[in-house]
Design a protein around this motif. Structure first.
Motif, PDB file in Angstrom:
ATOM      1  N   GLY A   1       0.885  -1.143  -0.255  1.00  0.00           N
ATOM      2  CA  GLY A   1      -0.184  -0.019  -0.384  1.00  0.00           C
ATOM      3  C   GLY A   1       0.337   1.749   0.232  1.00  0.00           C
ATOM      4  O   GLY A   1       1.360   1.105   0.753  1.00  0.00           O
ATOM      5  N   PHE A   2      -0.051   2.324  -0.804  1.00  0.00           N
ATOM      6  CA  PHE A   2       1.007   3.288  -0.981  1.00  0.00           C
ATOM      7  C   PHE A   2       0.327   4.662  -0.239  1.00  0.00           C
ATOM      8  O   PHE A   2      -0.839   4.925  -0.732  1.00  0.00           O
ATOM      9  CB  PHE A   2       1.807   3.502  -2.438  1.00  0.00           C
ATOM     10  CG  PHE A   2       3.066   2.995  -2.782  1.00  0.00           C
ATOM     11  CD1 PHE A   2       4.037   2.758  -1.935  1.00  0.00           C
ATOM     12  CD2 PHE A   2       2.866   2.492  -3.655  1.00  0.00           C
ATOM     13  CE1 PHE A   2       4.652   1.989  -1.880  1.00  0.00           C
ATOM     14  CE2 PHE A   2       3.574   0.834  -4.755  1.00  0.00           C
ATOM     15  CZ  PHE A   2       5.357   0.896  -3.073  1.00  0.00           C
ATOM     16  N   GLN A   3       0.457   5.851  -0.001  1.00  0.00           N
ATOM     17  CA  GLN A   3       0.196   6.806   1.031  1.00  0.00           C
ATOM     18  C   GLN A   3       0.526   7.419   0.033  1.00  0.00           C
ATOM     19  O   GLN A   3       1.645   7.963   0.074  1.00  0.00           O
ATOM     20  CB  GLN A   3       0.361   6.052   2.589  1.00  0.00           C
ATOM     21  CG  GLN A   3      -0.393   7.766   3.174  1.00  0.00           C
ATOM     22  CD  GLN A   3       0.059   7.958   4.365  1.00  0.00           C
ATOM     23  OE1 GLN A   3      -0.352   6.649   5.416  1.00  0.00           O
ATOM     24  NE2 GLN A   3       0.852   8.812   4.764  1.00  0.00           N
ATOM     25  N   LEU A   4      -0.462   8.498  -1.161  1.00  0.00           N
ATOM     26  CA  LEU A   4      -0.060   9.097  -1.585  1.00  0.00           C
ATOM     27  C   LEU A   4       0.469  10.584  -1.145  1.00  0.00           C
ATOM     28  O   LEU A   4       1.442  10.880  -2.453  1.00  0.00           O
ATOM     29  CB  LEU A   4      -0.807   9.224  -2.835  1.00  0.00           C
ATOM     30  CG  LEU A   4      -0.678   7.918  -4.160  1.00  0.00           C
ATOM     31  CD1 LEU A   4      -0.719   6.616  -3.068  1.00  0.00           C
ATOM     32  CD2 LEU A   4      -2.106   8.230  -4.884  1.00  0.00           C
TER      33      LEU A   4
ATOM     34  N   PRO B   1       4.611  -7.100  -6.691  1.00  0.00           N
ATOM     35  CA  PRO B   1       3.320  -7.849  -5.876  1.00  0.00           C
ATOM     36  C   PRO B   1       2.276  -8.462  -6.737  1.00  0.00           C
ATOM     37  O   PRO B   1       2.058  -6.780  -7.483  1.00  0.00           O
ATOM     38  CB  PRO B   1       3.673  -6.032  -4.728  1.00  0.00           C
ATOM     39  CG  PRO B   1       3.859  -4.965  -5.825  1.00  0.00           C
ATOM     40  CD  PRO B   1       5.216  -5.467  -6.191  1.00  0.00           C
ATOM     41  N   ALA B   2       1.756  -8.407  -6.300  1.00  0.00           N
ATOM     42  CA  ALA B   2       0.457  -9.197  -6.655  1.00  0.00           C
ATOM     43  C   ALA B   2      -0.137  -7.642  -7.122  1.00  0.00           C
ATOM     44  O   ALA B   2      -1.219  -8.134  -7.895  1.00  0.00           O
ATOM     45  CB  ALA B   2      -0.404 -10.059  -6.238  1.00  0.00           C
ATOM     46  N   ALA B   3      -0.294  -6.817  -5.965  1.00  0.00           N
ATOM     47  CA  ALA B   3      -1.330  -5.613  -6.176  1.00  0.00           C
ATOM     48  C   ALA B   3      -0.992  -4.611  -5.401  1.00  0.00           C
ATOM     49  O   ALA B   3      -0.137  -4.757  -4.619  1.00  0.00           O
ATOM     50  CB  ALA B   3      -3.074  -6.022  -5.345  1.00  0.00           C
ATOM     51  N   ILE B   4      -1.733  -3.438  -5.999  1.00  0.00           N
ATOM     52  CA  ILE B   4      -0.861  -2.250  -5.362  1.00  0.00           C
ATOM     53  C   ILE B   4      -1.446  -1.137  -4.959  1.00  0.00           C
ATOM     54  O   ILE B   4      -2.543  -0.636  -5.678  1.00  0.00           O
ATOM     55  CB  ILE B   4       0.373  -0.919  -6.685  1.00  0.00           C
ATOM     56  CG1 ILE B   4       1.298  -2.023  -6.512  1.00  0.00           C
ATOM     57  CG2 ILE B   4       0.521  -0.228  -5.559  1.00  0.00           C
ATOM     58  CD1 ILE B   4       2.022  -1.679  -7.898  1.00  0.00           C
ATOM     59  N   TRP B   5      -1.963  -1.038  -4.045  1.00  0.00           N
ATOM     60  CA  TRP B   5      -3.311  -0.198  -2.855  1.00  0.00           C
ATOM     61  C   TRP B   5      -2.630   1.401  -3.081  1.00  0.00           C
ATOM     62  O   TRP B   5      -2.667   1.344  -2.271  1.00  0.00           O
ATOM     63  CB  TRP B   5      -2.919  -1.076  -2.152  1.00  0.00           C
ATOM     64  CG  TRP B   5      -4.957  -0.226  -1.154  1.00  0.00           C
ATOM     65  CD1 TRP B   5      -4.609   0.884  -0.391  1.00  0.00           C
ATOM     66  CD2 TRP B   5      -5.489  -1.220   0.210  1.00  0.00           C
ATOM     67  NE1 TRP B   5      -5.868   0.952   0.415  1.00  0.00           N
ATOM     68  CE2 TRP B   5      -6.838  -0.427   1.368  1.00  0.00           C
ATOM     69  CE3 TRP B   5      -5.765  -2.389   0.044  1.00  0.00           C
ATOM     70  CZ2 TRP B   5      -7.319  -0.559   1.616  1.00  0.00           C
ATOM     71  CZ3 TRP B   5      -7.028  -3.048   0.804  1.00  0.00           C
ATOM     72  CH2 TRP B   5      -7.298  -2.272   2.192  1.00  0.00           C
ATOM     73  N   LEU B   6      -3.305   2.013  -3.646  1.00  0.00           N
ATOM     74  CA  LEU B   6      -3.283   3.594  -3.241  1.00  0.00           C
ATOM     75  C   LEU B   6      -3.751   4.115  -2.617  1.00  0.00           C
ATOM     76  O   LEU B   6      -5.429   3.774  -2.723  1.00  0.00           O
ATOM     77  CB  LEU B   6      -3.143   4.469  -4.792  1.00  0.00           C
ATOM     78  CG  LEU B   6      -2.174   3.957  -5.958  1.00  0.00           C
ATOM     79  CD1 LEU B   6      -2.637   4.528  -7.675  1.00  0.00           C
ATOM     80  CD2 LEU B   6      -0.704   3.106  -4.940  1.00  0.00           C
ATOM     81  N   PHE B   7      -3.915   5.491  -1.293  1.00  0.00           N
ATOM     82  CA  PHE B   7      -3.915   5.744  -1.289  1.00  0.00           C
ATOM     83  C   PHE B   7      -4.148   7.059  -0.650  1.00  0.00           C
ATOM     84  O   PHE B   7      -3.069   7.740  -0.686  1.00  0.00           O
ATOM     85  CB  PHE B   7      -5.453   5.093   0.181  1.00  0.00           C
ATOM     86  CG  PHE B   7      -4.214   4.472   1.485  1.00  0.00           C
ATOM     87  CD1 PHE B   7      -3.400   3.638   1.356  1.00  0.00           C
ATOM     88  CD2 PHE B   7      -3.875   5.870   2.438  1.00  0.00           C
ATOM     89  CE1 PHE B   7      -2.265   3.359   2.026  1.00  0.00           C
ATOM     90  CE2 PHE B   7      -2.703   4.491   3.405  1.00  0.00           C
ATOM     91  CZ  PHE B   7      -2.544   3.977   3.360  1.00  0.00           C
ATOM     92  N   ALA B   8      -5.059   8.131   0.223  1.00  0.00           N
ATOM     93  CA  ALA B   8      -4.344   9.333   0.319  1.00  0.00           C
ATOM     94  C   ALA B   8      -4.038  10.298  -0.463  1.00  0.00           C
ATOM     95  O   ALA B   8      -2.571  10.848  -0.081  1.00  0.00           O
ATOM     96  CB  ALA B   8      -4.662   9.647   1.737  1.00  0.00           C
ATOM     97  N   PRO B   9      -4.305  10.746  -1.793  1.00  0.00           N
ATOM     98  CA  PRO B   9      -3.951  11.280  -2.517  1.00  0.00           C
ATOM     99  C   PRO B   9      -3.895  12.648  -2.356  1.00  0.00           C
ATOM    100  O   PRO B   9      -4.817  13.410  -1.778  1.00  0.00           O
ATOM    101  CB  PRO B   9      -4.527  11.574  -3.704  1.00  0.00           C
ATOM    102  CG  PRO B   9      -5.886  11.445  -3.665  1.00  0.00           C
ATOM    103  CD  PRO B   9      -5.716  10.097  -2.552  1.00  0.00           C
ATOM    104  N   LYS B  10      -2.494  13.850  -2.302  1.00  0.00           N
ATOM    105  CA  LYS B  10      -2.879  14.903  -2.602  1.00  0.00           C
ATOM    106  C   LYS B  10      -4.045  15.824  -3.089  1.00  0.00           C
ATOM    107  O   LYS B  10      -4.268  17.183  -2.144  1.00  0.00           O
ATOM    108  CB  LYS B  10      -1.615  15.104  -2.033  1.00  0.00           C
ATOM    109  CG  LYS B  10      -0.998  17.519  -1.428  1.00  0.00           C
ATOM    110  CD  LYS B  10       0.631  17.575  -1.378  1.00  0.00           C
ATOM    111  CE  LYS B  10       1.034  18.725  -0.194  1.00  0.00           C
ATOM    112  NZ  LYS B  10       1.832  18.290  -0.079  1.00  0.00           N
TER     113      LYS B  10
END
Lengths: 366, 366
Positions: free
Chosen positions: A91-94, A111-120
């Motif tokens: 997971g990446f906190q954007l 990685p099988a999946a990449i979870w993006l959250f909290a873009p600026k």
């Protein structure tokens, strides 16, 4: 497309998983390689959370890859090789994330999946990250996007550059950072997003429900609402594999009546010296303790911070919990449903089995 | 006791109903006799809400009784006679309610169920009302109690004088008055209450889930969480039988993204001249419009009230809605799931059928 076909499509991308798909959320620091892999080994999909420094991604993914190559369960390995991915997600906190190190890390470990959250910067950031990460993983890593409103879901689904493979619908029940004031609960958010995406010919994007789910009851409910998979966070805080202090786990076990005893506030970020979050959009839900109590009684922030810092330095596991605890205890409204520390694999299997049992029983009722 | 046995026990008290039990909530003024009876005639349980004056109870129950005796469906009548009750329920708002007129009305008409909510003085009020109403109805009217936290549920279940027959668990998704700050969503509230009641040997009290449920998906989810029945409010605002202005209904149909476009606030009560609610405990959720927008921009209350009153006087159906509407539009976060005005009976039957379909489909998935 019917719900069960979408669900199967989702599971199909992660061939080691079994329906209903149980996911461990990428909680910052606490979701490390051991937790992620244990979840995947149990037929779920485990995510590594952001670390303390941008470098942590590389360290954590590298550790996960070693763990997998050392012990990767006999059942898991052949299912994974075919896909050419590491059978976990990250997971990446954007808003404060570093796309360059992120790209480097995922390029190396796929990685099988990449979870993006909290873009600026909203969809613009999402587009940039999605495109960049797809490129270096040659599309092998599926892009998951966490949203908390219908508006965000529609915008992402309609984006050419940033259309996600999976939408993680985060209800306001969730622990840690979630929408400050415009979020809703899963009960209305999931079905509404599902309907609107279908109308907009984006009904093929599977929804993963996140927030307040801690056992098979929550999993079954989320499936009824239209989710194809379910992410749990707070429940995995109380797993053996979580990178977490015992005092924190004890505070989660102790807490009950989640609406009353958790709150979304910036206070604890500030007490820990964390500033810079786009605060009008996100605030973390935490179990309340002495700091919150005194804050609502009007005690000055500087005083609260001194007491907080002293407690963290001196109190050990008592820095958390009802008996005078003062530090951040991020957790969702489902705290009252978490009653024991268990191996992550057992949590996954128990939730899956309970789900099946509930759906069987209800079937006979209606 | 297993969930399905409790569910059957609940349905057994209302022999004209079919599982899953669908209930129309006692919304003030808007839930009148026609709506309540239409819901019961469709195999659900309809509630009349509080009226404008204490006297309204008597008028409304009397009208419901006449309606029932005039047209009571052939299927419904024989099932009801046996119980000696009127096949609908009635709701009382305790903080400003009048127990004397309430007793008089229910003694005369013996509604099948009485739904109590919003006590001024907590369990003490609940005890007094429960005891008083049981006495005059000779125990024939079941007492339902609405709560929004685990703490309230435990206190009520443990009360000797005020133990309810049914607990209505209201999630913070709900429209109209709900817990101001200590409520939680159904997803965590229902299973946590269920677990704790079972531990306290009160697992025989059936739970009815209320808040954000607008169709079979929400019904099925609530059953998975452990509810024995489901109450819908906002959905029935858009029924033909609701006592509601067209402008209000249009505003519900128009609204979407319920977390973003509804808010729990005292503003609209105040604009309408309603004061006196124990505001630290309850606030109503409403669809936001011009009044809220200007309030958050800092416009003075007196100015807002003038504009509000003028709009109510002059704008007709435009006093509600996005295009400059200014008046209260109480509704839950499920507004986006309400897309048409339908006969109440159809709403009940559709929700029931959709629930069955979902549970059947998921059964084949797991």
């Amino acid at each position: 497309m019917t719900a069960s076909r979408i669900t199967n499509a989702l599971v199909g991308h992660y061939p080691w998983t079994s329906p209903p798909l149980i996911i461990s959320a990428p909680m910052r620091v606490m979701s490390g390689p051991a937790l992620a892999l244990a979840v995947s080994e149990a037929g779920g999909l485990g995510f590594i959370g952001p670390g303390i420094k941008p470098d942590s991604i590389l360290t954590d993914l590298s550790e996960a890859a070693s763990l997998f190559s050392e012990r990767g369960s006999a059942a898991l390995k052949p299912l994974v090789e075919d896909k050419g991915v590491l059978p976990i997600g990250i997971g990446f906190q954007l808003w404060n994330g570093d796309l360059t190190s992120a790209k480097k890390a995922v390029e190396k470990f796929t990685p099988a999946a990449i979870w993006l959250f909290a873009p600026k910067d909203g969809q613009r950031d999402i587009d940039e990250w999605t495109e960049g990460l797809r490129e270096v993983t040659k599309g092998k890593s599926q892009i998951w996007l966490q949203i908390g409103t219908l508006t965000e879901a529609v915008e992402a689904a309609g984006s050419t550059r940033g259309r996600p493979d999976v939408l993680v619908v985060q209800g306001q029940e969730a622990g840690g950072h979630g929408r400050t004031s415009d979020g809703a609960s899963l009960g209305t958010l999931v079905p509404e997003i599902k309907d609107v995406l279908e109308e907009k010919d984006a009904g093929d994007i599977p929804l993963v429900a996140a927030g307040g789910i801690a056992d098979g009851r929550g999993v079954a409910a989320a499936l009824c609402l239209g989710a194809s998979g379910v992410a749990m966070g707070t429940r995995f805080l109380c797993s053996n594999e979580a990178r977490i202090k015992k005092g924190y786990q004890d505070a989660v076990l102790e807490a009950a009546d989640g609406g009353k005893n958790t709150v979304r506030t910036h206070l604890y970020n500030h007490l820990r010296g964390t500033f810079g979050w786009p605060e009008e959009k996100w605030a973390p839900r935490t179990i309340i303790n002495k700091s919150w109590e005194e804050h609502t009684q009007g005690v000055d922030f500087e005083q609260l911070r001194e007491k907080h810092d002293q407690s963290v330095k001196e109190d050990g596991d008592k820095a958390w919990g009802k008996q005078g605890g003062r530090t951040a205890t991020y957790a969702g409204t489902g705290v009252g449903l978490v009653r024991s520390v268990d191996p992550a694999g057992k949590i996954v299997k128990d939730a899956r089995e309970e789900t099946t049992k509930i759906l069987k029983r209800l079937q006979s009722m209606v």
